[in-house]
Design an enzyme around this catalytic site. Structure first.
Site, PDB file in Angstrom:
ATOM      1  N   LYS A 267     -11.008  71.607  30.957  1.00  0.00           N
ATOM      2  CA  LYS A 267     -10.632  71.038  32.051  1.00  0.00           C
ATOM      3  C   LYS A 267     -10.219  72.363  33.050  1.00  0.00           C
ATOM      4  CE  LYS A 267      -7.415  67.912  34.972  1.00  0.00           C
ATOM      5  NZ  LYS A 267      -6.741  66.916  34.538  1.00  0.00           N
TER       6      LYS A 267
ATOM      7  N   LYS B  46     -15.485  69.962  32.805  1.00  0.00           N
ATOM      8  CA  LYS B  46     -14.262  69.395  33.851  1.00  0.00           C
ATOM      9  C   LYS B  46     -14.484  70.614  34.595  1.00  0.00           C
ATOM     10  CE  LYS B  46     -11.220  66.476  36.265  1.00  0.00           C
ATOM     11  NZ  LYS B  46     -10.168  65.892  36.085  1.00  0.00           N
TER      12      LYS B  46
ATOM     13  N   CYS C  15       1.544  67.185  35.472  1.00  0.00           N
ATOM     14  CA  CYS C  15       0.719  66.558  34.133  1.00  0.00           C
ATOM     15  C   CYS C  15       1.901  66.042  32.542  1.00  0.00           C
ATOM     16  CB  CYS C  15      -0.478  66.469  33.953  1.00  0.00           C
ATOM     17  SG  CYS C  15      -1.585  67.186  35.275  1.00  0.00           S
TER      18      CYS C  15
ATOM     19  N   CYS D 241      -2.984  60.698  31.108  1.00  0.00           N
ATOM     20  CA  CYS D 241      -1.893  61.642  32.163  1.00  0.00           C
ATOM     21  C   CYS D 241      -0.493  61.364  32.329  1.00  0.00           C
ATOM     22  CB  CYS D 241      -3.102  62.526  33.137  1.00  0.00           C
ATOM     23  SG  CYS D 241      -2.220  63.780  33.299  1.00  0.00           S
TER      24      CYS D 241
ATOM     25  N   CYS E 250       0.210  62.966  36.072  1.00  0.00           N
ATOM     26  CA  CYS E 250       0.141  63.207  37.159  1.00  0.00           C
ATOM     27  C   CYS E 250       0.443  61.950  38.306  1.00  0.00           C
ATOM     28  CB  CYS E 250      -0.645  64.380  37.142  1.00  0.00           C
ATOM     29  SG  CYS E 250      -2.776  63.783  37.256  1.00  0.00           S
TER      30      CYS E 250
END
Ligand code: PBG
Length: 326
Positions: A194, A247, A129, A119, A121
């Site tokens: 997610k 998630k 992201c 990712c 971020c």
């Protein structure tokens, strides 16, 4: 006739025999945060019991993971603020924090399964992201960078990559990038469902990765949606994901259950920072029994259908299960 359910609950022996779900240390994956610097092992205030490690101190936590019989770790790198840029350079730098961490770990231990979070971020100066144009994360351009990040992790020795950016088409792009360099044996664990969740708060503090403007609603999923999660997962499987992930975990047990019923590949669940911190905080106030609550939470995630759980409790829970700590 009254069915006497209590017959099979009379003693521990029979309860154990009829138990439908069993937790074991190999169910867990332990997240590790790596920082620049030397001789650092600092407790993360928002995640008590978890630490920021400098690379030279990683061998000790790797040893702890192995001794607890936890099989896998998930690496998160935290670069220096001044190294962050628009494109998240430290994320794909061959000498970046995660790449050096992987090499160090592989030098001291060849058994632990090393997973990396793919990712941007933690590495971009805007905290989003992906690549931002006019305040919007650009899907196509971001894919190019995600491929570079994943490839640099694998070249450093990662055993598996886990894209967590939520761009469309990232699994296919990463699969192609890895295959083209001969890494067709490296699996992809996709953060498929997610959600855009407030439960990530303590992580963003730990990883210094909060978005500097706006939020992640244009790429992470709306907590209201369940069918959309199945569509995300199906797309990732079609693009070549080997393991899919839901998630957070606790507020999304219905999604885990649905995914595990519907798809025939392993399902991972990420029991995220906020889930952990809530239990830690309540336990520190004496409101709850930490061990019992944590194990019940983990059990519920497995019962819902998860094959593996990424959890900040991994080491502690593994020790509880094996009776090493009470
Ligand atoms: C990176 C990433 C995040 C988490 C895992 N990977 C943060 C986010 O999406 O904002 C959160 C993990 C946790 O809360 O424990 N994108």
């Amino acid at each position: 006739m009254v069915r006497k359910h209590r017959r099979l609950r009379a003693r521990k022996e029979i309860r154990d025999m009829v138990s439908e779900t069993v937790l074991t240390p190999s169910d867990f994956i332990y997240p590790i945060f790596v920082v620049e610097g030397e001789n650092i092992k600092n407790e993360i205030s928002s995640l008590p019991g978890n630490y920021h490690f400098s690379i030279d101190r990683l061998p000790e936590i790797i040893k702890e993971v192995e001794e607890a019989k936890v099989k896998g770790i998930m690496l998160f790198g935290i670069p220096k603020d001044e190294d962050k840029d628009e494109t998240g350079f430290p994320a794909y730098d061959n000498k970046g924090i995660v790449q050096r961490a992987i090499r160090k770990i592989k030098e001291v231990n060849q058994n632990i399964w090393v997973i990396t979070d793919v990712c941007m971020c933690e590495y971009t100066n805007h905290g989003h992201c992906g690549i931002v144009h006019d305040g919007h994360v650009h899907n196509g351009e971001t894919l190019d960078y995600l491929c570079k990040i994943a490839l640099s992790h694998v070249e450093a020795g990662a055993d598996m990559v886990a894209p967590s950016d939520m761009m469309d088409g990232r699994v296919a792009s990463i699969r192609e990038a890895l295959d083209s360099k001969g890494y067709d044996n490296i699996p992809i664990m996709a953060y498929s469902a997610k959600y855009c969740s407030a439960f990530y708060g303590p992580f963003r503090e730990a990883a210094n990765s909060a978005p500097q403007f706006g939020d992640r609603k244009s790429y992470q999923m709306d907590p209201a949606n369940s069918k959309e999660a199945m569509s995300e997962i199906e797309a990732d499987i079609n693009e070549g994901a080997d393991i899919i992930m839901v998630k957070p975990a606790l507020s999304y047990l219905d999604i885990i259950r649905k995914a595990s019923d519907k798809f025939d590949i392993p399902v991972a669940a990420y029991s995220v920072s906020g889930e952990y911190s809530m239990v830690k905080a309540a336990a520190s106030l004496g409101y709850i029994n930490e061990k019992l609550i944590a194990l019940e939470m983990l059990l519920s995630i497995k019962r819902a259908g998860a094959n593996m759980i990424i959890t900040y409790y991994a080491i502690e829970a593994a020790k509880w299960l094996r009776g090493i700590i009470l």
